[in-house]
Design a protein around this motif. Sequence first.
Motif, short mmCIF file in Angstrom:
data_model
loop_
_atom_site.label_atom_id
_atom_site.label_comp_id
_atom_site.label_asym_id
_atom_site.label_seq_id
_atom_site.Cartn_x
_atom_site.Cartn_y
_atom_site.Cartn_z
N ARG A 26 0.83 -1.21 0.00
CA ARG A 26 0.00 0.00 0.00
C ARG A 26 0.86 1.26 0.00
NH1 ARG A 26 -4.83 0.04 -1.10
NH2 ARG A 26 -5.73 -2.01 -1.05
N GLY A 27 2.15 1.14 -0.23
CA GLY A 27 3.04 2.30 -0.22
C GLY A 27 3.72 2.47 1.11
N GLN A 28 4.16 3.68 1.39
CA GLN A 28 4.89 3.94 2.63
C GLN A 28 3.98 3.88 3.85
OE1 GLN A 28 7.01 7.68 2.25
NE2 GLN A 28 8.88 6.50 1.82
N VAL A 29 4.53 3.27 4.90
CA VAL A 29 3.84 3.12 6.17
C VAL A 29 4.76 3.64 7.26
CG1 VAL A 29 2.89 1.45 7.82
CG2 VAL A 29 2.65 1.04 5.36
N VAL A 30 4.26 4.51 8.13
CA VAL A 30 5.05 4.91 9.29
C VAL A 30 4.69 3.92 10.40
CG1 VAL A 30 3.38 6.66 10.06
CG2 VAL A 30 5.73 6.78 10.84
N SER A 31 5.72 3.26 10.96
CA SER A 31 5.47 2.22 11.96
C SER A 31 6.15 2.55 13.27
CB SER A 31 5.93 0.86 11.44
OG SER A 31 7.33 0.83 11.28
N PHE A 32 5.61 1.97 14.35
CA PHE A 32 6.11 2.23 15.70
C PHE A 32 5.54 1.18 16.64
CE2 PHE A 32 2.25 4.48 14.78
CZ PHE A 32 1.46 4.34 15.91
N LEU A 50 0.71 3.12 9.97
CA LEU A 50 -0.35 3.96 9.44
C LEU A 50 -0.01 4.37 8.01
CD1 LEU A 50 -0.74 6.31 12.54
CD2 LEU A 50 -2.07 4.26 12.03
N SER A 51 -1.02 4.31 7.13
CA SER A 51 -0.81 4.75 5.76
C SER A 51 -2.13 5.28 5.19
CB SER A 51 -0.26 3.62 4.89
OG SER A 51 -1.23 2.60 4.71
N PHE A 52 -2.06 5.78 3.96
CA PHE A 52 -3.19 6.44 3.33
C PHE A 52 -3.77 5.64 2.19
CE2 PHE A 52 -1.23 9.71 5.72
CZ PHE A 52 -2.28 10.53 6.10
N PRO A 63 -5.07 8.99 8.43
CA PRO A 63 -4.65 7.73 7.81
C PRO A 63 -5.84 6.77 7.67
CG PRO A 63 -3.15 8.35 9.56
CD PRO A 63 -4.32 9.29 9.64
N HIS A 64 -5.89 6.11 6.55
CA HIS A 64 -6.99 5.20 6.23
C HIS A 64 -6.67 3.76 6.63
CE1 HIS A 64 -10.41 3.96 3.60
NE2 HIS A 64 -9.71 2.85 3.53
N TRP A 65 -5.42 3.36 6.44
CA TRP A 65 -4.99 1.98 6.69
C TRP A 65 -4.26 1.87 8.02
CZ3 TRP A 65 -6.32 -2.14 3.73
CH2 TRP A 65 -6.88 -1.85 2.48
N ILE A 66 -4.59 0.84 8.78
CA ILE A 66 -3.87 0.51 10.00
C ILE A 66 -3.22 -0.85 9.77
CG2 ILE A 66 -4.07 -0.02 12.46
CD1 ILE A 66 -6.33 2.02 12.60
N HIS A 67 -1.90 -0.89 9.93
CA HIS A 67 -1.10 -2.09 9.72
C HIS A 67 -0.69 -2.61 11.10
CE1 HIS A 67 -0.33 -0.87 5.42
NE2 HIS A 67 -0.72 0.28 5.96
N ILE A 68 -0.76 -3.92 11.29
CA ILE A 68 -0.43 -4.50 12.60
C ILE A 68 0.49 -5.69 12.40
CG2 ILE A 68 -1.33 -5.58 14.69
CD1 ILE A 68 -3.99 -4.13 14.11
N SER A 69 1.56 -5.74 13.20
CA SER A 69 2.48 -6.88 13.21
C SER A 69 2.81 -7.23 14.66
CB SER A 69 3.76 -6.53 12.45
OG SER A 69 4.63 -7.64 12.44
#
Length: 124
Positions: A26-32, A50-52, A63-69
Amino acid sequence: MYSNIDRIRAQLDALDYKTTIVESPRGQVVSFEYRVEAGTHKGKTFVLGLSFQGTEEYPEYPPHWIHISPPVDDQKGGVVERYEVDGRQWVAMSRPPGEVWDDMPTKHMQNYLTEHVRRLWSEM
Protein backbone atom coordinates in the motif's frame (compact mmCIF):
# COMPACT_ATOMS: atom_id res chain seq x y z
CA MET A 1 7.69 19.96 1.28
CA TYR A 2 6.65 17.27 3.72
CA SER A 3 4.57 14.26 2.74
CA ASN A 4 1.63 12.96 4.76
CA ILE A 5 3.84 10.21 6.16
CA ASP A 6 6.50 12.79 7.13
CA ARG A 7 3.91 14.89 8.98
CA ILE A 8 2.54 11.90 10.85
CA ARG A 9 6.03 10.66 11.66
CA ALA A 10 6.99 14.06 13.08
CA GLN A 11 3.90 14.11 15.31
CA LEU A 12 4.52 10.54 16.53
CA ASP A 13 8.20 11.30 17.16
CA ALA A 14 7.12 14.34 19.22
CA LEU A 15 4.96 11.94 21.28
CA ASP A 16 8.13 9.87 22.00
CA TYR A 17 7.33 7.00 19.64
CA LYS A 18 10.34 5.63 17.78
CA THR A 19 9.16 5.51 14.18
CA THR A 20 10.43 3.86 11.02
CA ILE A 21 9.21 3.85 7.45
CA VAL A 22 8.20 0.52 5.92
CA GLU A 23 7.45 -0.06 2.24
CA SER A 24 4.25 -2.09 1.94
CA PRO A 25 1.99 -3.14 -0.94
CA ARG A 26 0.00 0.00 0.00
CA GLY A 27 3.04 2.30 -0.22
CA GLN A 28 4.89 3.94 2.63
CA VAL A 29 3.84 3.12 6.17
CA VAL A 30 5.05 4.91 9.29
CA SER A 31 5.47 2.22 11.96
CA PHE A 32 6.11 2.23 15.70
CA GLU A 33 5.71 0.03 18.77
CA TYR A 34 2.29 0.41 20.35
CA ARG A 35 1.09 -0.96 23.68
CA VAL A 36 -2.61 -1.83 23.51
CA GLU A 37 -4.72 -0.12 26.18
CA ALA A 38 -8.10 -1.82 25.69
CA GLY A 39 -9.81 -5.01 24.51
CA THR A 40 -8.68 -8.61 24.42
CA HIS A 41 -5.09 -7.61 23.52
CA LYS A 42 -4.76 -5.12 26.41
CA GLY A 43 -1.19 -4.95 27.72
CA LYS A 44 0.37 -6.53 24.61
CA THR A 45 2.78 -4.64 22.38
CA PHE A 46 2.50 -4.71 18.59
CA VAL A 47 4.17 -2.84 15.78
CA LEU A 48 1.51 -0.52 14.42
CA GLY A 49 1.68 1.21 11.06
CA LEU A 50 -0.35 3.96 9.44
CA SER A 51 -0.81 4.75 5.76
CA PHE A 52 -3.19 6.44 3.33
CA GLN A 53 -5.75 5.31 0.79
CA GLY A 54 -4.87 7.85 -1.89
CA THR A 55 -3.68 11.40 -2.26
CA GLU A 56 -5.72 13.01 0.52
CA GLU A 57 -3.88 15.59 2.63
CA TYR A 58 -3.15 15.12 6.33
CA PRO A 59 -4.34 16.49 8.74
CA GLU A 60 -7.57 17.28 6.90
CA TYR A 61 -7.85 13.55 6.17
CA PRO A 62 -6.54 10.93 8.62
CA PRO A 63 -4.65 7.73 7.81
CA HIS A 64 -6.99 5.20 6.23
CA TRP A 65 -4.99 1.98 6.69
CA ILE A 66 -3.87 0.51 10.00
CA HIS A 67 -1.10 -2.09 9.72
CA ILE A 68 -0.43 -4.50 12.60
CA SER A 69 2.48 -6.88 13.21
CA PRO A 70 2.22 -9.62 14.22
CA PRO A 71 -1.15 -9.93 12.46
CA VAL A 72 -4.36 -10.13 14.48
CA ASP A 73 -7.84 -11.13 13.41
CA ASP A 74 -10.41 -8.37 13.32
CA GLN A 75 -13.98 -9.58 13.15
CA LYS A 76 -15.36 -6.19 12.11
CA GLY A 77 -14.99 -6.91 8.42
CA GLY A 78 -13.81 -4.50 5.78
CA VAL A 79 -10.78 -4.84 3.58
CA VAL A 80 -7.94 -6.83 5.13
CA GLU A 81 -4.65 -7.66 3.40
CA ARG A 82 -1.80 -9.79 4.70
CA TYR A 83 1.78 -9.27 3.54
CA GLU A 84 5.41 -9.73 4.57
CA VAL A 85 8.26 -7.20 4.61
CA ASP A 86 11.81 -8.17 5.62
CA GLY A 87 10.60 -11.35 7.31
CA ARG A 88 7.92 -9.56 9.37
CA GLN A 89 4.28 -10.57 8.88
CA TRP A 90 1.70 -7.78 8.69
CA VAL A 91 -2.02 -7.33 8.32
CA ALA A 92 -3.32 -4.10 6.76
CA MET A 93 -6.88 -3.14 7.64
CA SER A 94 -9.00 -0.47 5.99
CA ARG A 95 -10.21 1.41 9.07
CA PRO A 96 -10.93 5.10 8.39
CA PRO A 97 -12.11 6.90 11.54
CA GLY A 98 -14.92 8.75 9.73
CA GLU A 99 -16.96 11.01 11.99
CA VAL A 100 -14.59 10.50 14.92
CA TRP A 101 -11.96 12.47 13.01
CA ASP A 102 -14.46 14.94 11.60
CA ASP A 103 -15.64 15.81 15.13
CA MET A 104 -12.15 16.34 16.59
CA PRO A 105 -11.41 20.01 17.30
CA THR A 106 -7.66 19.31 16.94
CA LYS A 107 -6.58 16.89 14.22
CA HIS A 108 -3.36 15.40 15.60
CA MET A 109 -1.86 11.93 16.01
CA GLN A 110 -2.38 12.06 19.79
CA ASN A 111 -6.13 12.32 19.24
CA TYR A 112 -6.08 9.74 16.44
CA LEU A 113 -4.40 7.22 18.74
CA THR A 114 -6.57 8.06 21.74
CA GLU A 115 -9.92 8.18 19.98
CA HIS A 116 -9.68 5.96 16.91
CA VAL A 117 -6.92 3.41 17.48
CA ARG A 118 -7.90 2.76 21.10
CA ARG A 119 -11.54 2.23 19.99
CA LEU A 120 -10.41 -0.13 17.24
CA TRP A 121 -8.50 -2.30 19.75
CA SER A 122 -11.36 -2.23 22.26
CA GLU A 123 -13.65 -3.69 19.59
CA MET A 124 -11.30 -6.56 18.67
